[in-house]
Scaffold this active site. Structure first.
Site, PDB file in Angstrom:
ATOM      1  N   LEU A   1       0.806  -1.223   0.000  1.00  0.00           N
ATOM      2  CA  LEU A   1       0.000   0.000   0.000  1.00  0.00           C
ATOM      3  C   LEU A   1       0.838   1.271   0.000  1.00  0.00           C
ATOM      4  O   LEU A   1       0.491   2.260  -0.658  1.00  0.00           O
ATOM      5  CB  LEU A   1      -0.941  -0.003   1.218  1.00  0.00           C
ATOM      6  N   ASN A   2       1.956   1.274   0.736  1.00  0.00           N
ATOM      7  CA  ASN A   2       2.753   2.498   0.846  1.00  0.00           C
ATOM      8  C   ASN A   2       3.421   2.892  -0.467  1.00  0.00           C
ATOM      9  O   ASN A   2       3.862   4.030  -0.622  1.00  0.00           O
ATOM     10  CB  ASN A   2       3.821   2.342   1.934  1.00  0.00           C
ATOM     11  N   TYR A   3       3.520   1.955  -1.402  1.00  0.00           N
ATOM     12  CA  TYR A   3       4.054   2.272  -2.729  1.00  0.00           C
ATOM     13  C   TYR A   3       2.867   2.454  -3.674  1.00  0.00           C
ATOM     14  O   TYR A   3       2.618   1.647  -4.546  1.00  0.00           O
ATOM     15  CB  TYR A   3       4.961   1.156  -3.254  1.00  0.00           C
TER      16      TYR A   3
END
Length: 212
Positions: A151-153
């Site tokens: 998710l963070n990418y």
């Protein structure tokens, strides 16, 4: 490391120990030992980047690594690759215990990145195209059904909604890749805390309703 991977020939001089805040300077491209006061300089260098991710469950064979190196060499000095090992305490936590599901069964996570400073549309198309083609070439060697993502990418290529509306069927596509079996649970929580979907973005979780 020398006991587990003696073929690396790792030496103490190859390693750098630093605090977390010092590591932020390192990842920002500053030389080791740069004074922390540089963080007070708010002048930023303008650059653009595209990041994609994968999860690896089985060792990538030699042919897969050769494919990866071939694509990385196409844009030398404009890309980066990070393989983050998983396991340990992360694997001991159930994939349904928290929203983050990528736990037992994953060897490591791959981050594929490319960056550029030319602000033209042509440059953006060139580097984004490279990123997408690399990601497609690695499909046989990574997770599938769904092809998991971190998710963070944030990667709009795996599915996205318009800026002012969240279609549930579209969200299920990227939601399965980011959250796997936790997506529907998160959508039900969203229905309780934000039933009108006030807080949203291109890849946000929509509120679950009986119509879905």
């Amino acid at each position: 490391m020398n006991a587990s991977f003696p073929e690396l020939g790792l030496k103490q001089s190859d390693c750098m120990e630093m605090s977390w805040i010092q590591s932020t300077l390192f990842w920002a491209g500053y030389r080791n030992g740069t004074p922390l006061d540089v963080l007070l300089n708010r002048t930023q260098n303008k650059f653009f980047y595209k990041v994609k991710s994968d999860y690896v469950k089985d060792p990538i064979p030699k042919t897969g690594l050769e494919t990866l190196w071939k694509w990385m060499m196409k844009i030398v000095d404009r890309n980066f690759l990070e393989m983050s090992p998983y396991g340990g305490r992360m694997a001991e936590i159930s994939e349904s215990e928290t929203p983050f599901p990528h736990r037992a069964g994953n060897l490591y996570k791959i981050e594929y990145g490319v960056y550029w400073t030319n602000g033209s549309i042509e440059a953006a198309k060139q580097y984004v195209k490279w990123s997408r083609r690399l990601h497609a070439a690695m499909a046989p060697y990574v997770s599938s059904n769904p092809r998991e993502a971190f998710l963070n990418y944030r990667d709009l290529d795996i599915g996205s909604n318009g800026s002012n509306y969240t279609d549930f069927e579209v969200a299920e596509v990227y939601g399965a890749k980011y959250f796997m079996g936790n997506f529907l649970r998160l959508a039900r929580v969203k229905a309780i805390v934000d039933p009108d979907n006030f807080f949203k973005n291109e890849q946000s979780i929509p509120p679950f309703s009986s119509k879905n």
